[in-house]
Design a protein around this motif. Structure first.
Motif, PDB file in Angstrom:
ATOM      1  N   VAL A  39       0.865  -1.170   0.000  1.00 33.75           N
ATOM      2  CA  VAL A  39       0.000   0.000   0.000  1.00 33.75           C
ATOM      3  C   VAL A  39       0.906   1.225   0.000  1.00 33.75           C
ATOM      4  O   VAL A  39       1.998   1.201   0.570  1.00 33.75           O
ATOM      5  CB  VAL A  39      -0.978   0.044   1.199  1.00 33.75           C
ATOM      6  N   LEU A  40       0.433   2.257  -0.658  1.00 32.22           N
ATOM      7  CA  LEU A  40       1.179   3.503  -0.772  1.00 32.22           C
ATOM      8  C   LEU A  40       0.395   4.588  -0.049  1.00 32.22           C
ATOM      9  O   LEU A  40      -0.771   4.831  -0.367  1.00 32.22           O
ATOM     10  CB  LEU A  40       1.366   3.844  -2.254  1.00 32.22           C
ATOM     11  N   LEU A  41       1.035   5.202   0.935  1.00 33.77           N
ATOM     12  CA  LEU A  41       0.420   6.255   1.735  1.00 33.77           C
ATOM     13  C   LEU A  41       1.159   7.563   1.506  1.00 33.77           C
ATOM     14  O   LEU A  41       2.307   7.563   1.079  1.00 33.77           O
ATOM     15  CB  LEU A  41       0.517   5.914   3.232  1.00 33.77           C
ATOM     16  N   GLY A  42       0.507   8.642   1.850  1.00 34.03           N
ATOM     17  CA  GLY A  42       1.157   9.943   1.777  1.00 34.03           C
ATOM     18  C   GLY A  42       0.135  11.040   1.598  1.00 34.03           C
ATOM     19  O   GLY A  42      -0.965  10.802   1.103  1.00 34.03           O
ATOM     20  N   PRO A  43       0.487  12.244   2.005  1.00 32.06           N
ATOM     21  CA  PRO A  43      -0.449  13.357   1.902  1.00 32.06           C
ATOM     22  C   PRO A  43      -0.699  13.764   0.452  1.00 32.06           C
ATOM     23  O   PRO A  43       0.098  13.421  -0.435  1.00 32.06           O
ATOM     24  CB  PRO A  43       0.259  14.482   2.662  1.00 32.06           C
ATOM     25  N   PRO A  44      -1.783  14.505   0.214  1.00 26.21           N
ATOM     26  CA  PRO A  44      -2.022  15.019  -1.134  1.00 26.21           C
ATOM     27  C   PRO A  44      -0.807  15.826  -1.585  1.00 26.21           C
ATOM     28  O   PRO A  44      -0.235  16.570  -0.785  1.00 26.21           O
ATOM     29  CB  PRO A  44      -3.230  15.946  -0.957  1.00 26.21           C
ATOM     30  N   VAL A  62       4.212   1.734   2.346  1.00 26.76           N
ATOM     31  CA  VAL A  62       5.183   2.767   2.037  1.00 26.76           C
ATOM     32  C   VAL A  62       4.517   4.121   2.200  1.00 26.76           C
ATOM     33  O   VAL A  62       3.501   4.399   1.570  1.00 26.76           O
ATOM     34  CB  VAL A  62       5.701   2.630   0.582  1.00 26.76           C
ATOM     35  N   GLU A  63       5.107   4.943   3.060  1.00 22.28           N
ATOM     36  CA  GLU A  63       4.583   6.294   3.240  1.00 22.28           C
ATOM     37  C   GLU A  63       5.551   7.278   2.598  1.00 22.28           C
ATOM     38  O   GLU A  63       6.721   7.354   2.964  1.00 22.28           O
ATOM     39  CB  GLU A  63       4.421   6.635   4.718  1.00 22.28           C
ATOM     40  N   ILE A  64       5.034   7.985   1.610  1.00 23.59           N
ATOM     41  CA  ILE A  64       5.816   9.059   1.000  1.00 23.59           C
ATOM     42  C   ILE A  64       5.596  10.289   1.868  1.00 23.59           C
ATOM     43  O   ILE A  64       4.467  10.740   2.033  1.00 23.59           O
ATOM     44  CB  ILE A  64       5.380   9.327  -0.452  1.00 23.59           C
ATOM     45  N   THR A  65       6.672  10.779   2.456  1.00 21.88           N
ATOM     46  CA  THR A  65       6.562  11.932   3.345  1.00 21.88           C
ATOM     47  C   THR A  65       6.924  13.199   2.581  1.00 21.88           C
ATOM     48  O   THR A  65       7.659  13.148   1.590  1.00 21.88           O
ATOM     49  CB  THR A  65       7.483  11.783   4.565  1.00 21.88           C
ATOM     50  N   ALA A  66       6.374  14.292   3.034  1.00 25.96           N
ATOM     51  CA  ALA A  66       6.667  15.575   2.388  1.00 25.96           C
ATOM     52  C   ALA A  66       6.335  16.696   3.359  1.00 25.96           C
ATOM     53  O   ALA A  66       5.308  16.652   4.038  1.00 25.96           O
ATOM     54  CB  ALA A  66       5.854  15.729   1.112  1.00 25.96           C
ATOM     55  N   ASP A  67       7.202  17.664   3.427  1.00 26.96           N
ATOM     56  CA  ASP A  67       6.994  18.849   4.241  1.00 26.96           C
ATOM     57  C   ASP A  67       5.728  19.564   3.770  1.00 26.96           C
ATOM     58  O   ASP A  67       5.512  19.728   2.562  1.00 26.96           O
ATOM     59  CB  ASP A  67       8.221  19.754   4.093  1.00 26.96           C
ATOM     60  N   ALA A  80      -4.077  14.198   7.787  1.00 27.46           N
ATOM     61  CA  ALA A  80      -3.441  14.008   9.096  1.00 27.46           C
ATOM     62  C   ALA A  80      -4.399  13.363  10.084  1.00 27.46           C
ATOM     63  O   ALA A  80      -4.012  12.493  10.864  1.00 27.46           O
ATOM     64  CB  ALA A  80      -2.935  15.347   9.636  1.00 27.46           C
ATOM     65  N   GLU A  81      -5.659  13.763  10.016  1.00 27.34           N
ATOM     66  CA  GLU A  81      -6.652  13.247  10.960  1.00 27.34           C
ATOM     67  C   GLU A  81      -7.091  11.824  10.638  1.00 27.34           C
ATOM     68  O   GLU A  81      -7.180  10.979  11.518  1.00 27.34           O
ATOM     69  CB  GLU A  81      -7.870  14.178  10.947  1.00 27.34           C
ATOM     70  N   GLN A  82      -7.360  11.540   9.365  1.00 21.09           N
ATOM     71  CA  GLN A  82      -7.974  10.266   8.995  1.00 21.09           C
ATOM     72  C   GLN A  82      -7.005   9.224   8.467  1.00 21.09           C
ATOM     73  O   GLN A  82      -7.153   8.038   8.756  1.00 21.09           O
ATOM     74  CB  GLN A  82      -9.065  10.497   7.950  1.00 21.09           C
ATOM     75  N   THR A  83      -6.048   9.647   7.666  1.00 22.58           N
ATOM     76  CA  THR A  83      -5.202   8.681   6.973  1.00 22.58           C
ATOM     77  C   THR A  83      -3.864   8.461   7.649  1.00 22.58           C
ATOM     78  O   THR A  83      -3.374   7.332   7.705  1.00 22.58           O
ATOM     79  CB  THR A  83      -5.007   9.102   5.503  1.00 22.58           C
ATOM     80  N   ALA A  84      -3.257   9.493   8.179  1.00 22.24           N
ATOM     81  CA  ALA A  84      -1.943   9.344   8.798  1.00 22.24           C
ATOM     82  C   ALA A  84      -1.913   8.290   9.911  1.00 22.24           C
ATOM     83  O   ALA A  84      -0.906   7.594  10.048  1.00 22.24           O
ATOM     84  CB  ALA A  84      -1.440  10.694   9.294  1.00 22.24           C
ATOM     85  N   PRO A  85      -2.986   8.098  10.709  1.00 22.44           N
ATOM     86  CA  PRO A  85      -2.941   7.053  11.739  1.00 22.44           C
ATOM     87  C   PRO A  85      -2.696   5.645  11.185  1.00 22.44           C
ATOM     88  O   PRO A  85      -2.223   4.764  11.907  1.00 22.44           O
ATOM     89  CB  PRO A  85      -4.315   7.151  12.413  1.00 22.44           C
ATOM     90  N   ILE A  86      -2.971   5.446   9.909  1.00 15.90           N
ATOM     91  CA  ILE A  86      -2.715   4.152   9.282  1.00 15.90           C
ATOM     92  C   ILE A  86      -1.222   3.828   9.353  1.00 15.90           C
ATOM     93  O   ILE A  86      -0.834   2.680   9.565  1.00 15.90           O
ATOM     94  CB  ILE A  86      -3.184   4.162   7.811  1.00 15.90           C
TER      95      ILE A  86
END
Length: 192
Positions: A6-11, A113-118, A151-157
């Protein structure tokens, strides 16, 4: 090669771009919930008709419909060797549903995999994209709201997968090729 991830990360972190590149490198289909929704709507399936009711009204598609479509998609023959999910799971309840789907078929997830970004870099990236693509609705306040929702809904995954030692985080800022190489290096120990 077998890979189930699974691929995670903010918009704005580059998930869509990287999903296609990773799936191609791994030889597995990239599966996005948006694509599943569109395919079911276009195909006139019973689930697609229900989804269209929500999307036409500008409402979020309920988990039960999303889960059913993902379950159907993961039962197709092209995912035997693996898959890359982009946009699912979106919340902790969907993590449990994905676990059930995989367990029922004797499979398990290899890596998340979480793609992080400032946040500031993401806001800049999305505002530039909105300008280029003429997206008048992607204003700074809208973009920041989408980041708050993430941040509220998806990041806890990410926390769930970290507790299972399945989470890798990769910086999504930089040239597209550089990010792809970082991602491939990070997931190499998990797929094979």
């Amino acid at each position: 090669m077998s890979a189930r991830l699974v691929l995670l990360g903010p918009p704005g972190a580059g998930k869509g771009t990287q999903a296609v590149r990773l799936a191609e490198s791994l030889g597995v289909p990239a599966i996005s919930t948006g694509d599943i929704f569109r395919a079911n709507i276009k195909g006139g399936t019973a689930l697609g008709l229900k989804v269209q009711e929500y999307t036409s009204a500008g409402a979020l598609v309920p988990d039960e419909l999303t889960n059913a479509m993902v379950r159907d998609r993961l039962a197709e023959p092209d995912v035997e060797g693996g898959f890359l999910l982009d946009g699912y799971p979106r919340n902790v309840a969907q993590v449990a549903e994905l676990d059930d789907i995989l367990t029922s078929t004797g499979r398990s997830l290899d890596v998340a995999v979480e793609i992080t970004a400032d946040a500031a870099a993401v806001v800049d990236r999305l505002l530039k994209r909105a300008e280029i693509e003429g997206r008048a609705d992607d204003t700074e306040s809208v973009v920041r709201h989408r980041l708050d929702v993430y941040a509220e809904q998806t990041a806890p995954i990410a926390g769930v997968y970290a507790s299972r030692d399945l989470l890798v985080q990769v910086d999504g800022i930089g040239a597209v090729d550089e990010v792809t190489q970082r991602l491939l290096a990070a997931i190499a120990p998990y797929v094979g």
